[in-house]
Design an enzyme around this catalytic site. Structure first.
Site, short mmCIF file in Angstrom:
data_model
loop_
_atom_site.label_atom_id
_atom_site.label_comp_id
_atom_site.label_asym_id
_atom_site.label_seq_id
_atom_site.Cartn_x
_atom_site.Cartn_y
_atom_site.Cartn_z
CG ASP A 83 -2.23 -0.76 0.99
OD1 ASP A 83 -2.66 -0.85 -0.17
OD2 ASP A 83 -2.80 -1.27 1.97
NE ARG A 115 -1.15 2.00 3.87
CZ ARG A 115 -1.64 3.03 3.19
NH1 ARG A 115 -2.93 3.25 3.17
NH2 ARG A 115 -0.84 3.86 2.54
NE ARG A 166 -8.20 2.39 7.37
CZ ARG A 166 -7.54 2.08 6.25
NH1 ARG A 166 -6.47 2.77 5.91
NH2 ARG A 166 -7.96 1.09 5.48
CG HIS A 195 -8.53 7.35 4.12
ND1 HIS A 195 -7.69 6.59 3.33
CD2 HIS A 195 -7.94 7.39 5.34
CE1 HIS A 195 -6.66 6.18 4.04
NE2 HIS A 195 -6.79 6.65 5.27
CB CYS A 290 -5.36 7.67 -1.90
SG CYS A 290 -6.76 6.91 -2.57
N1 ARG Z 1 -5.51 -0.21 0.75
C1 ARG Z 1 -5.25 1.12 1.23
C2 ARG Z 1 -5.77 1.24 2.65
O1 ARG Z 1 -6.79 0.70 2.94
C3 ARG Z 1 -5.86 2.13 0.33
C4 ARG Z 1 -5.58 3.54 0.75
C5 ARG Z 1 -6.20 4.53 -0.16
N2 ARG Z 1 -5.93 5.83 0.26
C6 ARG Z 1 -6.81 6.79 0.47
N3 ARG Z 1 -6.38 7.94 0.86
N4 ARG Z 1 -8.09 6.61 0.37
O2 ARG Z 1 -5.18 1.88 3.48
#
Ligand code: ARG
Length: 297
Positions: A83, A115, A166, A195, A290
């Site tokens: 990621d 991550r 998040r 997000h 993103c």
């Molecule tokens: N697979 C990543 C996650 O879930 C995707 C992130 C996408 N980023 C965003 N800013 N929406 O963290």
């Protein structure tokens, strides 16, 4: 104090003007894949990415920025960090003139342990580009995912912060204290829109594209007050990640294709739509917004 209600908003016209970010970073997708599930979009696609196609789509995105005369800086991918390519998430750039150390960034605390190792190499890359870095306290802040959740108003020194899946409110308390700027907190209510950048994309000082279904009533009121000409998108187009499009220059909107109503509304505001197929990145829950970090030198 954080702003949670439209009645608490300051007069936006009285806030300092923000320059447009002048640098744009992308991360090469050589290690990109869906290897685990940390959002609902990923569940059906573990090991299901066409990696050759992903590379072609990433190259098309890079080319699209270059054709708009936006110089692109490219970081290599990181092995075992599939990621890392979503480089909107590892840091929140702070505009020049806000902190005494000049152009800066607040480093993220990634919510998923998968991550978390992304932050260190990303910090090194930003530091080598001359940015001053700030770190949140891991004991008081559970999580914070950079410009995934931290969304600068395109014209005024005002930050909108998504909280819930998040990023935690404590992160914005800290950012507010560091910067002295008003910070609006928007609670995210739908796990598909985990997000803020999946359900709100700023266009200019009056307009943003957003999906009301991802916010509380208070949040919707705040967004309408901040962006009086906001475009409200339908659920099907929101799921198609139209709110993850990016307007880098006030004139173009780079977005995954297939959201005709929202695209028409954006064109009505005088912008040109630039379609970039990001089907392989949608499998991971991400699209144009993103896949880049737009920041200030
Ligand atoms: N697979 C990543 C996650 O879930 C995707 C992130 C996408 N980023 C965003 N800013 N929406 O963290």
């Amino acid at each position: 104090m954080l702003i949670r209600d439209a009645s608490q908003l300051p007069d936006l016209a009285a806030l300092p003007l923000l320059p447009r970010p002048d640098r744009l970073l992308l991360v090469e997708p050589e290690f990109y894949d869906v290897e685990y599930v940390i959002n609902p979009h990923m569940a059906a696609y573990v090991e299901g990415v066409d990696r050759l196609l992903a590379r072609q789509q990433w190259l098309a995105l890079r080319k699209a920025y270059e054709q708009l005369s936006i110089p692109v800086e490219v970081l290599p991918g990181e092995p075992f960090l599939p990621d890392f390519v979503f480089c909107a998430n590892q840091a929140l750039p702070i505009p020049p003139g806000v902190l005494s150390d000049g152009a800066s960034a607040v480093m993220s605390i990634m919510s998923s342990s998968r991550r978390q190792p992304e932050v260190r190499p990303f910090a090194a890359a930003l530091e080598s580009r001359g940015l001053h870095l700030e770190y949140l306290d891991q004991y008081t802040v559970r999580a914070f995912e950079g410009t995934g959740d931290g969304s600068w108003h395109p014209e005024r020194a005002l930050l909108l912060g998504g909280v819930g899946p998040r990023s935690s409110t404590a992160a914005y308390d800290r950012i507010q204290a560091w910067t002295g700027l008003p910070v609006v907190v928007l609670e995210l209510t739908d796990p598909r829109f985990y997000h803020l950048d999946t359900c709100l994309s700023p266009i200019d000082g009056r307009c943003a594209v957003f999906f009301p279904g991802a916010f509380t009533e208070q949040g919707i009121e705040l967004i309408r007050a901040i962006y009086p000409d906001a475009i409200e998108v339908q659920e099907a187009e929101a799921v198609n990640m139209v709110c993850n499009g990016h307007c880098p220059d006030g004139q173009h909107f780079l977005v995954h294709p297939g959201s005709p109503s929202a695209e028409a509304a954006i064109e009505d505001r005088g912008l040109e739509i630039v379609n970039i197929d990001t089907s392989e990145f949608l499998k991971s829950g991400g699209s144009v917004f993103c896949m880049k970090l737009h920041y200030w030198s």
